[in-house]
Scaffold this active site. Structure first.
Site, PDB file in Angstrom:
ATOM      1  N   ARG A  46       0.847  -1.213   0.000  1.00 15.51           N
ATOM      2  CA  ARG A  46       0.000   0.000   0.000  1.00 15.51           C
ATOM      3  C   ARG A  46       0.874   1.252   0.000  1.00 15.51           C
ATOM      4  NH1 ARG A  46      -1.781   2.190   4.529  1.00 15.51           N
ATOM      5  NH2 ARG A  46      -2.281   0.252   5.600  1.00 15.51           N
ATOM      6  N   TYR A  98     -15.355  17.304 -17.013  1.00 16.06           N
ATOM      7  CA  TYR A  98     -15.819  15.899 -17.052  1.00 16.06           C
ATOM      8  C   TYR A  98     -16.877  15.707 -15.955  1.00 16.06           C
ATOM      9  CZ  TYR A  98     -15.718  10.952 -15.783  1.00 16.06           C
ATOM     10  OH  TYR A  98     -16.089   9.678 -15.442  1.00 16.06           O
ATOM     11  N   ASP A 170      -6.031  18.385 -16.192  1.00 18.42           N
ATOM     12  CA  ASP A 170      -6.445  17.022 -16.555  1.00 18.42           C
ATOM     13  C   ASP A 170      -6.005  16.807 -18.000  1.00 18.42           C
ATOM     14  OD1 ASP A 170      -7.791  14.761 -17.430  1.00 18.42           O
ATOM     15  OD2 ASP A 170      -9.603  15.155 -16.263  1.00 18.42           O
ATOM     16  N   LYS A 195      -7.476   5.578 -19.992  1.00 19.37           N
ATOM     17  CA  LYS A 195      -7.781   5.939 -21.390  1.00 19.37           C
ATOM     18  C   LYS A 195      -6.577   5.708 -22.307  1.00 19.37           C
ATOM     19  CE  LYS A 195     -11.445   7.456 -19.216  1.00 19.37           C
ATOM     20  NZ  LYS A 195     -12.590   6.619 -18.966  1.00 19.37           N
TER      21      LYS A 195
END
Ligand code: PLP
Length: 372
Positions: A46, A98, A170, A195
């Protein structure tokens, strides 16, 4: 080094014993303590893992930054940026951000007592007017999802720096192969690496890249390690594998999208095309100056209503009627069906993620679907 070389060799840590030419995968969640008491090196996945380190090194190099933090989704990365601000802060975002980012700010982050203003980011005047004493962050998204508005990254970064406000860009729709916001003055870059970076619609992940070891980046790193929304070692490895072809994939996406945008622009059933590569696009000149190509995303409005848009998107044979973007396979959808109820996206707007199939086959598929 050029991006084609960096994409292949950046962040690779080869196994010298096995003389491998790609990095091994370390699925181990635990690493044995060293004999020293300082907990140097990996301890628990982690907090850090060799594959995540390799991916973060690669992303840092690709975006010309200093540090990167990888997350288990683009939204986990976005959430970490906003959670790294003090409650009560004011943030400014684009009107057509978005929809997931809008939902985050108008929903979950309200409990954090963040105040959000949504402005026309293509207007520096509108941005200046929205700045308050308490503004701590300006969020930009260029090209924007789904209207493909282009924001002048350099201009916004100058405004941010004049007021001591962090600018986060972004960069999902452009990818580092087409645009490097940190080079244009932004402080942070966010990616939904689900993406274009992944490119094959098979990895959910996100990342934040920073231009320095800033307070906000240290907060983001601490949220990443403490809350644990991290990608698995296998996903890190797979993403790194996928990025090796990113520059060449992006060239194909841009080339195909350019051809399709021009075809749609001349089509009798099409009302308007939104693609920054078209000279008629209001952001064309800025896109040309800050991007190395105009990307693989196109939106267009058909002459017809929502039902007609639904009919068109469900009658293609090659292009899948599906949400998301950035994969080798072409996708399209009547965009509003994937957005929140109060979306302002026109109901007759179709968004295409242009894939790497032959452009003539895609054009034939689109033409057949439009004609019905
Ligand atoms: N930012 C943009 C521009 C996006 O298009 C998306 C997803 O579509 C996201 C962020 C969210 O990323 P993820 O779906 O990986 O959480």
């Amino acid at each position: 080094m050029h991006i084609e070389t960096l994409s292949i060799h950046g962040g690779e840590k080869l196994d010298e014993n096995a003389r491998s030419v790609t990095s091994p995968i370390y699925p181990s969640t635990i690493f044995r303590h060293q004999d020293t008491l300082d907990n140097a090196g990996h301890v628990y996945t982690r907090a850090s893992n060799p594959n995540r380190d390799n991916l973060e090194d690669l992303l840092t190099e690709l975006e010309h930054g200093q540090h990167a933090a990888a997350f288990s989704s683009g939204m986990a990365a976005t959430t970490a940026v906003f959670q790294s601000l003090e409650p009560g802060a004011h943030v400014i975002l684009p009107q057509d951000v978005y929809h997931g980012t809008r939902v985050l700010l108008t929903g979950l982050m309200k409990r954090w007592n963040l105040h959000a203003s949504f402005v026309d980011m293509t207007s520096p005047e509108a941005l200046q007017e929205a700045i308050k004493e308490t503004t701590r962050l300006i969020w930009i998204e260029t090209p924007s999802n789904p209207m493909l508005h282009i924001t002048d990254i350099k201009k916004v970064s100058e405004i941010g720096s004049d007021h001591n406000i962090i600018v986060c860009s972004d960069n999902t729709w452009a990818s580092p192969a087409l645009q490097n916001p940190l080079e244009l003055g932004a402080d942070l870059v966010m990616h939904s690496s689900t993406k274009y970076l992944s490119g094959h619609s098979d990895i959910l992940s996100g990342a934040i890249i920073s231009n320095e070891d800033s307070e906000i980046f240290r907060n983001i790193r601490s949220i990443q390690q403490t809350s644990g929304a991290v990608p698995s070692p296998f996903d890190c490895w797979l993403l790194q594998r996928s990025i090796k072809t990113l520059p060449y994939r992006m060239r194909g996406h841009c080339e195909n999208a350019g051809k399709i945008a021009r075809f749609l622009n001349d089509h009798l059933k099409v009302e308007q095309v939104y693609y920054p590569g078209l000279e008629s696009h209001s952001g064309h000149a800025i896109a040309k100056s800050q991007m190395k190509g105009f990307g693989g995303m196109i939106s267009f409005r058909i002459k017809g209503n929502a039902d007609e848009a639904l009919r068109v998107t469900s009658s293609s044979r090659i292009i899948a009627n599906a949400t998301s973007l950035g994969g080798v396979e072409s996708l399209w959808e009547q965009r509003i069906r994937s957005e929140a109820e109060n979306s302002k996206t026109p109901a007759n707007l179709i968004r295409i993620s242009v894939g790497l199939e032959h452009p003539d086959d895609l054009i034939e598929d689109i033409d057949r679907a439009l004609k019905g």
